[in-house]
Write an enzyme that holds these catalytic residues in place. Sequence first.
Site, PDB file in Angstrom:
ATOM      1  N   HIS A  73       0.804  -1.219   0.000  1.00 63.61           N
ATOM      2  CA  HIS A  73       0.000   0.000   0.000  1.00 63.61           C
ATOM      3  C   HIS A  73       0.840   1.275   0.000  1.00 63.61           C
ATOM      4  O   HIS A  73       0.324   2.373   0.165  1.00 63.61           O
ATOM      5  CB  HIS A  73      -0.930  -0.029   1.220  1.00 63.61           C
ATOM      6  CG  HIS A  73      -2.200   0.696   1.015  1.00 63.61           C
ATOM      7  ND1 HIS A  73      -2.459   1.913   1.610  1.00 63.61           N
ATOM      8  CD2 HIS A  73      -3.289   0.399   0.274  1.00 63.61           C
ATOM      9  CE1 HIS A  73      -3.656   2.321   1.253  1.00 63.61           C
ATOM     10  NE2 HIS A  73      -4.180   1.421   0.439  1.00 63.61           N
TER      11      HIS A  73
ATOM     12  N   LYS B 124       3.107   4.490  -1.143  1.00 62.35           N
ATOM     13  CA  LYS B 124       3.065   5.510  -2.182  1.00 62.35           C
ATOM     14  C   LYS B 124       4.281   6.393  -1.978  1.00 62.35           C
ATOM     15  O   LYS B 124       4.208   7.446  -1.366  1.00 62.35           O
ATOM     16  CB  LYS B 124       1.793   6.363  -2.093  1.00 62.35           C
ATOM     17  CG  LYS B 124       0.521   5.604  -2.386  1.00 62.35           C
ATOM     18  CD  LYS B 124      -0.287   5.563  -1.149  1.00 62.35           C
ATOM     19  CE  LYS B 124      -1.608   4.870  -1.412  1.00 62.35           C
ATOM     20  NZ  LYS B 124      -1.982   4.003  -0.339  1.00 62.35           N
TER      21      LYS B 124
ATOM     22  N   ASP C 146      16.808  10.151  -7.909  1.00 61.41           N
ATOM     23  CA  ASP C 146      18.256  10.400  -7.901  1.00 61.41           C
ATOM     24  C   ASP C 146      18.883  10.316  -6.507  1.00 61.41           C
ATOM     25  O   ASP C 146      19.903  10.961  -6.253  1.00 61.41           O
ATOM     26  CB  ASP C 146      18.569  11.777  -8.503  1.00 61.41           C
ATOM     27  CG  ASP C 146      18.202  11.875  -9.963  1.00 61.41           C
ATOM     28  OD1 ASP C 146      18.171  10.841 -10.646  1.00 61.41           O
ATOM     29  OD2 ASP C 146      17.943  13.004 -10.427  1.00 61.41           O
TER      30      ASP C 146
END
Length: 191
Positions: A114, A116, A121
């Site tokens: 779940h 996100k 870089d």
Amino acid sequence: MQSMVSLIKKQFYERIEHEVMLEGSGIVINCYFENLENIVISNLARAETSLKIAVAWINFNIYGPVLNSLIDKGVRVKILLHDDFANHRYDYIISEMNKKGAKIRFADFRGIMHHKFCIIDKKLCLFGSFNWTQSANIRNIEDLNICDETHVIYSYKTEFKALWELSKSDISLLRNPRNVQYVLFLLSMFY
């Protein structure tokens, strides 16, 4: 509906972008509540060397063009997605991206992957409630946070590496300490 929500939000927020200083830490996090899709895409487009993305659901029709552009420029792209129908709709696009050098996997860890978050870089971390889908962008009330603090980035890099490299059973053990205690107990009986 969306325009009404936007109008209501604007009554409460003087600025869409908020800078939050965590008291005493020196950590600055930019917080966003509107225009999240464009903010993610514009930050992705700035990547020069690498992207590590762990986002439960991604609409590759929306984010595919910027990801393909980065792959074509030689940016190393690793993506971890939740393993379900919503993401498998994009199997062809994902397969083509993998052929071009991306490394995209589906995570199945007895439950929903779940997360996100995205590391750009090794210098910038995007995180929050925002899935990279059209629904999240136009229907949901979501947040997106952006931070360049090294400890925050390191924590997310460590989580990404663990999810990428560990097996389903390893993750299960780590997520449930009682399982670890039980396994240690079993091992102690034999050694």
